[in-house]
Design an enzyme around this catalytic site. Structure first.
Site, PDB file in Angstrom:
ATOM      1  N   CYS A   1      -4.914   9.617  -3.651  1.00 47.31           N
ATOM      2  CA  CYS A   1      -4.183   7.966  -3.061  1.00 47.31           C
ATOM      3  C   CYS A   1      -3.220   8.343  -3.233  1.00 47.31           C
ATOM      4  O   CYS A   1      -1.852   7.914  -2.107  1.00 47.31           O
ATOM      5  CB  CYS A   1      -5.055   7.504  -2.917  1.00 47.31           C
ATOM      6  SG  CYS A   1      -6.835   7.161  -2.133  1.00 47.31           S
TER       7      CYS A   1
ATOM      8  N   ARG B   1       0.281  -1.749   7.551  1.00 48.00           N
ATOM      9  CA  ARG B   1       0.997   0.245   6.558  1.00 48.00           C
ATOM     10  C   ARG B   1       1.922   0.639   7.616  1.00 48.00           C
ATOM     11  O   ARG B   1       2.815   1.499   7.770  1.00 48.00           O
ATOM     12  CB  ARG B   1      -0.236   0.525   6.816  1.00 48.00           C
ATOM     13  CG  ARG B   1      -1.720  -0.458   5.466  1.00 48.00           C
ATOM     14  CD  ARG B   1      -1.936   1.461   4.645  1.00 48.00           C
ATOM     15  NE  ARG B   1      -1.561   1.862   3.523  1.00 48.00           N
ATOM     16  CZ  ARG B   1      -1.356   2.857   3.286  1.00 48.00           C
ATOM     17  NH1 ARG B   1      -2.690   3.361   3.161  1.00 48.00           N
ATOM     18  NH2 ARG B   1      -0.540   4.016   2.766  1.00 48.00           N
TER      19      ARG B   1
ATOM     20  N   ARG C   1     -10.056   5.571  10.726  1.00 45.56           N
ATOM     21  CA  ARG C   1      -8.243   5.633  10.844  1.00 45.56           C
ATOM     22  C   ARG C   1      -7.781   6.790  11.788  1.00 45.56           C
ATOM     23  O   ARG C   1      -7.783   6.689  13.114  1.00 45.56           O
ATOM     24  CB  ARG C   1      -7.828   5.802   9.680  1.00 45.56           C
ATOM     25  CG  ARG C   1      -8.244   4.416   8.766  1.00 45.56           C
ATOM     26  CD  ARG C   1      -7.881   3.691   8.876  1.00 45.56           C
ATOM     27  NE  ARG C   1      -7.848   2.557   7.283  1.00 45.56           N
ATOM     28  CZ  ARG C   1      -7.675   2.228   6.579  1.00 45.56           C
ATOM     29  NH1 ARG C   1      -6.878   3.141   6.064  1.00 45.56           N
ATOM     30  NH2 ARG C   1      -8.201   1.221   5.468  1.00 45.56           N
TER      31      ARG C   1
ATOM     32  N   HIS D   1     -11.852   7.212   4.812  1.00 48.32           N
ATOM     33  CA  HIS D   1     -10.649   8.379   4.687  1.00 48.32           C
ATOM     34  C   HIS D   1     -11.535   9.684   3.997  1.00 48.32           C
ATOM     35  O   HIS D   1     -12.359   9.483   3.368  1.00 48.32           O
ATOM     36  CB  HIS D   1      -9.864   8.114   3.209  1.00 48.32           C
ATOM     37  CG  HIS D   1      -8.302   7.477   4.339  1.00 48.32           C
ATOM     38  ND1 HIS D   1      -7.323   6.332   3.255  1.00 48.32           N
ATOM     39  CD2 HIS D   1      -8.226   7.548   5.548  1.00 48.32           C
ATOM     40  CE1 HIS D   1      -6.505   5.482   3.918  1.00 48.32           C
ATOM     41  NE2 HIS D   1      -6.670   6.365   5.236  1.00 48.32           N
TER      42      HIS D   1
ATOM     43  N   ASP E   1       1.135  -1.314  -0.129  1.00 52.75           N
ATOM     44  CA  ASP E   1       0.034  -0.395   0.142  1.00 52.75           C
ATOM     45  C   ASP E   1       0.946   1.129  -0.297  1.00 52.75           C
ATOM     46  O   ASP E   1      -0.024   2.292   0.006  1.00 52.75           O
ATOM     47  CB  ASP E   1      -1.384   0.116   0.996  1.00 52.75           C
ATOM     48  CG  ASP E   1      -2.332  -0.852   0.908  1.00 52.75           C
ATOM     49  OD1 ASP E   1      -3.034  -0.745  -0.050  1.00 52.75           O
ATOM     50  OD2 ASP E   1      -3.478  -1.267   2.067  1.00 52.75           O
TER      51      ASP E   1
HETATM   52  N1  ARG Z   1      -5.274   0.272   1.135  1.00 56.89           N
HETATM   53  C1  ARG Z   1      -5.380   1.434   1.892  1.00 56.89           C
HETATM   54  C2  ARG Z   1      -5.577   1.459   3.461  1.00 56.89           C
HETATM   55  O1  ARG Z   1      -7.224   1.074   2.787  1.00 56.89           O
HETATM   56  C3  ARG Z   1      -5.709   2.692   0.594  1.00 56.89           C
HETATM   57  C4  ARG Z   1      -5.540   3.538   1.388  1.00 56.89           C
HETATM   58  C5  ARG Z   1      -6.273   4.928   0.397  1.00 56.89           C
HETATM   59  N2  ARG Z   1      -5.417   6.181   0.551  1.00 56.89           N
HETATM   60  C6  ARG Z   1      -6.123   7.197   0.584  1.00 56.89           C
HETATM   61  N3  ARG Z   1      -5.205   8.760   0.686  1.00 56.89           N
HETATM   62  N4  ARG Z   1      -7.674   7.121   0.576  1.00 56.89           N
HETATM   63  O2  ARG Z   1      -5.280   1.750   3.848  1.00 56.89           O
END
Ligand code: ARG
Length: 270
Positions: free
Chosen positions: A263, A95, A140, A169, A70
């Site tokens: 992203c 991550r 998040r 997000h 990612d």
């Molecule tokens: N697979 C990543 C996650 O879930 C995707 C991140 C996407 N980034 C964003 N800026 N929305 O963290």
């Protein structure tokens, strides 16, 4: 009709999709069993980067790291504003190692870099508009990180509550068209946060669920050109009607990981 809008040159940071894939699932988009077409992903990403350069923006790159599939989503690495980088503290253990690799890049590039103590995912959940910062929470980034960002930048930070896991997000549910206006999908936010957005941006461009679900809001505006998902045709028309120039991109392979154009792109603001 000529565009009424003025573009401002941007400086972007991106990370090549060399190791990109969907190997774990930390958002609803990653649960589909459809495999990533890796060569196609590389082609789509190359096209995105060429497009930025054609629009006159500066593009810099951070080296991708094996086993961090990612890391291509550079937007999550920090919020860069006033020439300072407010780093990331990733929610998912998968991550977390990305933060240090990005931090090394920001420090080497000469940015004053802050390591937050609370979970936060950079521009994924922080959108500067005008003098203040819109900040998402719910999936998040924690509200405590919003406070940290406010202290670090000395800019008012407006906390907004995300309530639909497809829009985990802030940058999947809202983007800044310029310094004074935004586009967003209201239902991605709690009732209270919808009121806040309505009060702050009475003329905002409202996006449908259909366009939001193809990541129409995971877009970047330079004040004139709006790089956005080619599937978001309704939103594209609305953007054009306001005098912006939509620039469609195909990022189908990144959508399988829950990401789009924004992203993949970290803006380095002076
Ligand atoms: N697979 C990543 C996650 O879930 C995707 C991140 C996407 N980034 C964003 N800026 N929305 O963290």
């Amino acid at each position: 009709m000529p565009s009424l809008r003025t573009a401002k040159k941007r400086r972007y940071l991106v990370c090549s999709p060399e190791y990109f894939d969907v190997r774990y699932s930390i958002n609803p988009w990653m649960t589909s069993r459809e495999p990533v077409d890796v060569p196609l992903a590389h082609k789509q990403w190359d096209t995105l980067v060429s497009l930025y350069r054609e629009l006159g923006h500066t593009v810099e790159t951070v080296d991708p790291v094996a086993d961090l599939p990612d890391m291509v989503f550079a937007a999550n690495s920090a919020l860069v504003l006033d020439g300072k980088a407010f780093g990331a503290q990733f929610h998912a253990p998968e991550r977390q190692p990305e933060a240090g690799h990005y931090r090394t890049w920001f420090e080497a590039a000469g940015f004053e870099t802050y390591i937050p103590s609370h979970t936060c995912e950079g521009e994924g959940d922080f959108t500067p508009v005008g003098g203040f910062i819109l900040a998402g929470t719910g999936f998040r980034t924690l509200p405590s990180a919003h406070h940290e960002a406010q202290e670090f930048f000395g800019r008012p930070t407006v906390s907004l509550h995300l309530v639909d896991a497809h829009f985990y997000h802030l940058d999947t549910a809202l983007f800044a068209l310029d310094d004074t206006n935004i586009a967003y999908y209201p239902e991605a936010f709690s009732a209270g946060s919808q009121k806040v957005l309505k009060a702050l941006f009475p003329d905002a461009l409202v996006c449908t669920r259909e366009d939001a679900l193809v990541f129409g809001l995971n877009s970047l505006s330079d004040g004139r050109h709006v790089v956005m998902a080619q599937e978001a045709t309704g939103l594209m028309e609305k953007v054009a009607a306001l005098g912006y120039e939509p620039v469609p991109v195909d990022l189908s392979e990144f959508r399988k990981a829950g990401g789009g154009a924004k992203c993949c792109t970290q803006e380095l603001r002076p």
